[in-house]
Write a protein that holds these residues in place. Sequence first.
Motif, PDB file in Angstrom:
ATOM      1  N   GLN A 280       0.829  -1.202   0.000  1.00 18.47           N
ATOM      2  CA  GLN A 280       0.000   0.000   0.000  1.00 18.47           C
ATOM      3  C   GLN A 280       0.863   1.252   0.000  1.00 18.47           C
ATOM      4  O   GLN A 280       0.566   2.230  -0.701  1.00 18.47           O
TER       5      GLN A 280
ATOM      6  N   HIS B  80       2.197   1.855  -3.399  1.00 22.01           N
ATOM      7  CA  HIS B  80       1.174   2.401  -4.291  1.00 22.01           C
ATOM      8  C   HIS B  80       0.875   3.862  -3.981  1.00 22.01           C
ATOM      9  O   HIS B  80       0.801   4.707  -4.877  1.00 22.01           O
ATOM     10  N   ASP B  81       0.705   4.172  -2.692  1.00 19.18           N
ATOM     11  CA  ASP B  81       0.234   5.501  -2.303  1.00 19.18           C
ATOM     12  C   ASP B  81       1.333   6.555  -2.315  1.00 19.18           C
ATOM     13  O   ASP B  81       1.088   7.712  -2.664  1.00 19.18           O
TER      14      ASP B  81
ATOM     15  N   VAL C 299      -4.308  -3.760  -3.017  1.00 17.57           N
ATOM     16  CA  VAL C 299      -4.243  -2.318  -2.767  1.00 17.57           C
ATOM     17  C   VAL C 299      -5.653  -1.794  -2.546  1.00 17.57           C
ATOM     18  O   VAL C 299      -6.583  -2.131  -3.288  1.00 17.57           O
ATOM     19  N   LEU C 300      -5.815  -0.976  -1.531  1.00 16.99           N
ATOM     20  CA  LEU C 300      -7.109  -0.371  -1.230  1.00 16.99           C
ATOM     21  C   LEU C 300      -7.134   1.056  -1.793  1.00 16.99           C
ATOM     22  O   LEU C 300      -6.204   1.824  -1.581  1.00 16.99           O
ATOM     23  N   THR C 301      -8.193   1.389  -2.492  1.00 14.02           N
ATOM     24  CA  THR C 301      -8.300   2.726  -3.079  1.00 14.02           C
ATOM     25  C   THR C 301      -9.179   3.647  -2.242  1.00 14.02           C
ATOM     26  O   THR C 301      -9.295   4.835  -2.543  1.00 14.02           O
ATOM     27  N   ALA C 302      -9.797   3.106  -1.198  1.00 14.57           N
ATOM     28  CA  ALA C 302     -10.611   3.905  -0.276  1.00 14.57           C
ATOM     29  C   ALA C 302     -10.688   3.162   1.037  1.00 14.57           C
ATOM     30  O   ALA C 302     -10.467   1.947   1.087  1.00 14.57           O
TER      31      ALA C 302
END
Length: 459
Positions: free
Chosen positions: A71, A74-75, A247-250
């Motif tokens: 994560q 990604h972020d 991966v979490l988008t929210a």
Amino acid sequence: MGFADDHLSPLIDEGLGNSAYLIDLGAGRALAVDASRDLRALHTAAERRGLTVAYAADTHLHADFLSGAVQLGHDQGATILASAAGRRAFGHRGLADGDEVDLGGLTLRALATPGHTDEHLSFLLLDGDRELGVFTGGSLIVNSAARTDLLGTDRTEELARAQYWSLRRLTELPDSTAVWPTHGAGSFCSAPPGTARTSTIGVQKQANPLLAAPDEDTFVAQLIESLGSYPAYFDRLGELNRRGPAVLTADPALPALSARQVRALIADGGHVVDVRPAADYAAGHVPGSLSIPLRGQFATWLGWLLPDTAPLAFVTGEAQDLGELVWQAYKIGYERLAGRLAGGTSAWAAAGHKLATTSFVTADRTNNRPYVDVRQESEFAAGHVPGALNIELGGLTRMAADAPEGAVIACGHGERAMTAASLLERAGHTGVAVLDGGPADYAAAHGEQLVQGTEDTHS
């Protein structure tokens, strides 16, 4: 002020007993070590210092939580640092023994320290030639070493012998070198209770009982003897971390569900988890629901007692933190969260459905019932009610038939005992009562002395 005071922020997960670390590298950049998928505390610490995570290092393939490294990559564009031997299936910089990473002023050196896992690395943080500290993950921990049975009982001794040599290697570092472990008190990866979370090499050489072992065989015997049970979900997460968490988008949410939707979920094989305090559950709950009060240890018992493959609905109290519930579930890979019962048990009853109750009694009202203690064996051995039967909560599902009917179920305070009672009721037991208190309360009320040991009193 030393380096740790100025540049290092420990991020402690009291529930799992772990520490992650955020290190200020200067120029607005940071190194994160063994960050959990629940990145809320890390983000808060980074924002307070004005930092972006440039590197995310994992010491090993964690069994007790999903890593946040993917994560962070990604972020924030973090470079993920991990053992090349771990065969991770996502982009990362694979490191082997002796490899060094220039962090921009400081250096991170990988040290192969197998034992807790095969591919385990410790990370030595250097300022030039000076050893600032070592991130030891699940190798050398404060006054112990992490467990070596997570890859199967057939490999426990082999990995314990590897752990022996890994600890000896670490003790060759200067005595002043700080020791920054991941696993600490409260971790089922084998940290002793009541210890500090960080130390130094010099202090550990004097205080760690395993380092006092005169030879390898003694070390191995002591380490293996100290191994208790561990949560069932530990057997799944290593591979999930190798593949890489999604991966979490929210931020994950917990939608409101009607009583009808919850009944449909149950009919389809889902589970209802009641996260309210034990007393609230006792006063009225959805029949067949599992009591797991929302507290630091929530993730441990969720992952120990329920599968990650069935949908879950939750009964919550008005003031409870739904974000905390969701993140505790997500950090151990439980993502099939259908939602929460809107309106709670009042809505359930208003829809015409019955509520069940469980007796929650003080020690003076136990009426000479059989006494079942669901604490860990080590807790039980330290002091228990005479004649008590010890069935650890984690093993109760398969041993429900061993629990006597009409027993009073007890732990240290009542939370685990209420969980145990809900499991027994699901298995068909009736007349179960839960002790509001612990062994000392019971002994005082009945004029008894607690006894130590486990002879003939546990299953």
